[in-house]
Enzyme design. Structure first.
Site, PDB file in Angstrom:
ATOM      1  N   GLU A 153       7.653  34.005  40.797  1.00 30.21           N
ATOM      2  CA  GLU A 153       7.170  33.978  39.410  1.00 30.21           C
ATOM      3  C   GLU A 153       6.752  32.537  39.131  1.00 30.21           C
ATOM      4  O   GLU A 153       7.582  31.687  38.837  1.00 30.21           O
ATOM      5  CB  GLU A 153       8.301  34.408  38.451  1.00 30.21           C
ATOM      6  CG  GLU A 153       8.723  35.854  38.608  1.00 30.21           C
ATOM      7  CD  GLU A 153       7.742  36.844  37.981  1.00 30.21           C
ATOM      8  OE1 GLU A 153       6.932  36.429  37.136  1.00 30.21           O
ATOM      9  OE2 GLU A 153       7.794  38.030  38.345  1.00 30.21           O
ATOM     10  N   CYS A 213       5.814  29.330  30.461  1.00 26.85           N
ATOM     11  CA  CYS A 213       4.902  29.603  31.579  1.00 26.85           C
ATOM     12  C   CYS A 213       3.659  30.362  31.135  1.00 26.85           C
ATOM     13  O   CYS A 213       2.597  30.202  31.721  1.00 26.85           O
ATOM     14  CB  CYS A 213       5.630  30.375  32.666  1.00 26.85           C
ATOM     15  SG  CYS A 213       6.379  31.893  32.050  1.00 26.85           S
TER      16      CYS A 213
HETATM   17  P1  NAD Z   1      10.596  23.742  39.706  1.00 26.98           P
HETATM   18  O1  NAD Z   1       9.813  24.460  40.724  1.00 26.98           O
HETATM   19  O2  NAD Z   1      10.629  22.275  39.721  1.00 26.98           O
HETATM   20  O3  NAD Z   1      12.128  24.204  39.765  1.00 26.98           O
HETATM   21  C1  NAD Z   1      12.547  25.547  39.699  1.00 26.98           C
HETATM   22  C2  NAD Z   1      13.837  25.725  40.442  1.00 26.98           C
HETATM   23  O4  NAD Z   1      13.619  25.413  41.809  1.00 26.98           O
HETATM   24  C3  NAD Z   1      14.973  24.820  39.973  1.00 26.98           C
HETATM   25  O5  NAD Z   1      16.170  25.550  39.984  1.00 26.98           O
HETATM   26  C4  NAD Z   1      14.986  23.726  41.028  1.00 26.98           C
HETATM   27  O6  NAD Z   1      16.258  23.123  41.203  1.00 26.98           O
HETATM   28  C5  NAD Z   1      14.595  24.489  42.266  1.00 26.98           C
HETATM   29  N1  NAD Z   1      13.990  23.642  43.291  1.00 26.98           N
HETATM   30  C6  NAD Z   1      13.250  22.520  43.117  1.00 26.98           C
HETATM   31  N2  NAD Z   1      12.848  22.014  44.301  1.00 26.98           N
HETATM   32  C7  NAD Z   1      13.360  22.849  45.241  1.00 26.98           C
HETATM   33  C8  NAD Z   1      13.318  22.863  46.664  1.00 26.98           C
HETATM   34  N3  NAD Z   1      12.668  21.922  47.357  1.00 26.98           N
HETATM   35  N4  NAD Z   1      13.945  23.854  47.313  1.00 26.98           N
HETATM   36  C9  NAD Z   1      14.597  24.816  46.631  1.00 26.98           C
HETATM   37  N5  NAD Z   1      14.697  24.856  45.291  1.00 26.98           N
HETATM   38  C10 NAD Z   1      14.093  23.875  44.601  1.00 26.98           C
HETATM   39  O7  NAD Z   1      10.046  24.332  38.354  1.00 26.98           O
HETATM   40  P2  NAD Z   1      10.423  23.897  36.892  1.00 26.98           P
HETATM   41  O8  NAD Z   1       9.865  22.555  36.613  1.00 26.98           O
HETATM   42  O9  NAD Z   1      11.883  24.137  36.666  1.00 26.98           O
HETATM   43  O10 NAD Z   1       9.634  25.013  36.057  1.00 26.98           O
HETATM   44  C11 NAD Z   1       8.325  24.831  35.610  1.00 26.98           C
HETATM   45  C12 NAD Z   1       7.362  25.748  36.319  1.00 26.98           C
HETATM   46  O11 NAD Z   1       7.859  27.070  36.342  1.00 26.98           O
HETATM   47  C13 NAD Z   1       6.021  25.831  35.617  1.00 26.98           C
HETATM   48  O12 NAD Z   1       4.988  25.814  36.569  1.00 26.98           O
HETATM   49  C14 NAD Z   1       6.082  27.183  34.927  1.00 26.98           C
HETATM   50  O13 NAD Z   1       4.823  27.752  34.665  1.00 26.98           O
HETATM   51  C15 NAD Z   1       6.859  27.971  35.904  1.00 26.98           C
HETATM   52  N6  NAD Z   1       7.496  29.114  35.256  1.00 26.98           N
HETATM   53  C16 NAD Z   1       7.086  30.355  35.575  1.00 26.98           C
HETATM   54  C17 NAD Z   1       7.673  31.450  34.936  1.00 26.98           C
HETATM   55  C18 NAD Z   1       7.272  32.851  35.242  1.00 26.98           C
HETATM   56  O14 NAD Z   1       7.935  33.768  34.762  1.00 26.98           O
HETATM   57  N7  NAD Z   1       6.238  33.095  36.015  1.00 26.98           N
HETATM   58  C19 NAD Z   1       8.666  31.246  33.985  1.00 26.98           C
HETATM   59  C20 NAD Z   1       9.050  29.945  33.697  1.00 26.98           C
HETATM   60  C21 NAD Z   1       8.459  28.880  34.345  1.00 26.98           C
END
Ligand code: NAD
Length: 430
Positions: free
Chosen positions: A210, A244
């Site tokens: 997602e 998002c």
């Molecule tokens: P992010 O990808 O930085 O982090 C998300 C999760 O991934 C966190 O729990 C983080 O600790 C983990 N993570 C980070 N790096 C990782 C790695 N190398 N290996 C494993 N896990 C890792 O995203 P964010 O900044 O928390 O969220 C923002 C993004 O999420 C935006 O692009 C937004 O559009 C998207 N988003 C999408 C939805 C949806 O339903 N499609 C909903 C909310 C947010």
């Protein structure tokens, strides 16, 4: 960091005991989750306030209420969703009968982001429980108060060998991804989505991703301008634009641009007052890194209104930018903040061609009173999901599958789609 291998071994043992496959067990645990959330509602809303300055109203509307509704739906429907489904059998296989059986994958890993930190951890968990999986949930480190309350609630009501929460940062995420899970449900950025998919490929683990993207919003010449302005302001500035599916770029027909701008500003003031920094309903940017990234997007732009920033408070006012160049950074990556670029257009076809030249967005919104104009956009542009004459609220209809396509993700959830996502569908011919 807790011993991941030990937790996984325990969950594997518990899954193999077969308890989670029992429908009554799943329904009981959904009910348990619901009462745990209700019991802790005040603490959850307080954590959301601390992490994102989310008002209690917004916290309930977009996080707690959403998951409680989802559990209610599952409690009513799970029995029929989980029943083996009889399907047709072709004539050449006459006398045989065919059914689809739904079976849980095993252990599901759920990785969540910080913007709706409660809802985006718990909504997938509901699907995982309902399908009969064991679950490991990793909330985001950037919403630490919400991560802590999720962890506390789950630890108090569920055994580690069934559902556990592992708090931590990217390193913890990587350590989890190094292990073999039976399903991975990831919500977050596109960049990390690629890391997740690469790690999953090593174990051939199926994934749902997602992700995000630049969700466009189109206001056509014959739209109800006042209604469009109000609904776009609502969808864009909820959670200070850190949603998002928030409109990320706005196309307004040239003939109504001036009127739209006036109405848009009026509604922003109606929602948050003349100075949104003083509004109890307006959220803040999650951290300094994101604040700096957003402030950089405002530099040297033609600002129609807004643009005020305060680093001591991580505050950025609701902001409308006038006609940025297509190569402007504000037109490239997802904004994910309270800044909205407005582009005037004359011909709907040019907007459609532009959108088709870009990565497929997570959501799209079209405002028009001509059904055939809306239909044209829906049929000609590929995107995850969306609304006609509204923004973001498709998210709360659990009867609509929610998910992205192309760069905005793969797989779907909410309601029945969640149950199916967390289940393997086994076809049997008798
Ligand atoms: P992010 O990808 O930085 O982090 C998300 C999760 O991934 C966190 O729990 C983080 O600790 C983990 N993570 C980070 N790096 C990782 C790695 N190398 N290996 C494993 N896990 C890792 O995203 P964010 O900044 O928390 O969220 C923002 C993004 O999420 C935006 O692009 C937004 O559009 C998207 N988003 C999408 C939805 C949806 O339903 N499609 C909903 C909310 C947010």
């Amino acid at each position: 960091m807790r011993n991941i291998q030990h937790i996984l071994a325990e969950q594997k043992r518990f899954f193999q005991s077969g308890h989670t496959k029992d429908l009554a067990f799943r329904l009981r645990n959904l009910a348990r989750l619901k009462s745990a959330i209700v019991e802790n509602e005040a603490a959850i809303l307080k954590a959301l306030k601390k992490d994102l300055s989310k008002s209690a109203y917004e916290g309930y509307l977009s996080e707690v209420g959403v998951v409680l509704n989802e559990i209610r739906l599952f409690s009513r429907k799970l029995k029929s969703w989980a029943r083996p489904k009889r399907v047709k059998t072709p004539f050449v296989l006459w006398v045989a009968s065919s059914r689809i059986y739904f079976e849980p994958y095993g252990i599901a890993l759920i990785i969540a982001p910080w913007n709706y930190p409660f809802q985006l951890s718990i909504a997938p968990l509901i699907g995982s429980i309902a399908a009969g999986n064991c679950s490991v949930v990793k909330p985001s480190e950037y919403a630490p108060h919400t991560a802590a309350i999720i962890s506390e609630i789950i630890a108090a009501h569920f055994d580690n060998s069934y559902i556990t929460v592992i708090e931590g940062d990217a390193q913890t995420g990587e350590a989890l991804l190094a292990e073999r899970f039976d399903y991975i449900f990831y919500t977050g950025s596109e960049a990390v989505g690629k890391i997740v998919m690469t790690a999953a490929a090593k174990h051939l683990t199926p994934v749902t991703l997602e992700l995000g993207g630049k969700s466009p919003c189109i206001v056509d010449q014959d739209a109800n301008i006042d209604q469009a302005a109000k609904r776009i302001a609502f969808g864009k500035f909820m959670n200070a634009g850190q949603t998002c599916i928030a409109p990320d770029l706005l196309f307004v027909h040239n003939s109504i641009k001036q009127q739209f701008q006036t109405q848009f500003e009026k509604h922003v003031h109606q929602f948050y007052g003349k100075n949104p920094q003083q509004s109890p309903d307006y959220a803040r940017i999650i951290n300094k890194r994101h604040y700096d990234r957003l402030v950089a997007l405002l530099k040297d732009r033609r600002i129609i209104f807004g643009g005020q920033c305060d680093p001591t408070d991580l505050y950025i006012a609701p902001t409308l930018i006038d006609n940025p160049a297509l190569e402007d950074p504000v037109m490239q990556a997802e904004i994910f903040g309270p800044i909205l670029p407005l582009l005037a257009f004359d011909d709907l076809s040019t907007v459609i061609s532009f959108l088709n030249s870009r990565p497929k967005p997570l959501a799209l919104y079209v405002f028009s009173n001509q059904p055939q104009r809306c239909q044209k956009v829906i049929e000609k542009v590929s995107f995850g999901a969306g609304c006609i004459n509204d923004t973001i609220i498709h998210f709360v209809n659990a009867h609509l599958p929610f998910g992205g396509v192309g760069n905005s993700g793969m797989g779907q959830y909410h309601g029945k789609a969640s149950f199916e996502t967390f289940s393997h569908q086994k076809g049997i011919l008798k």
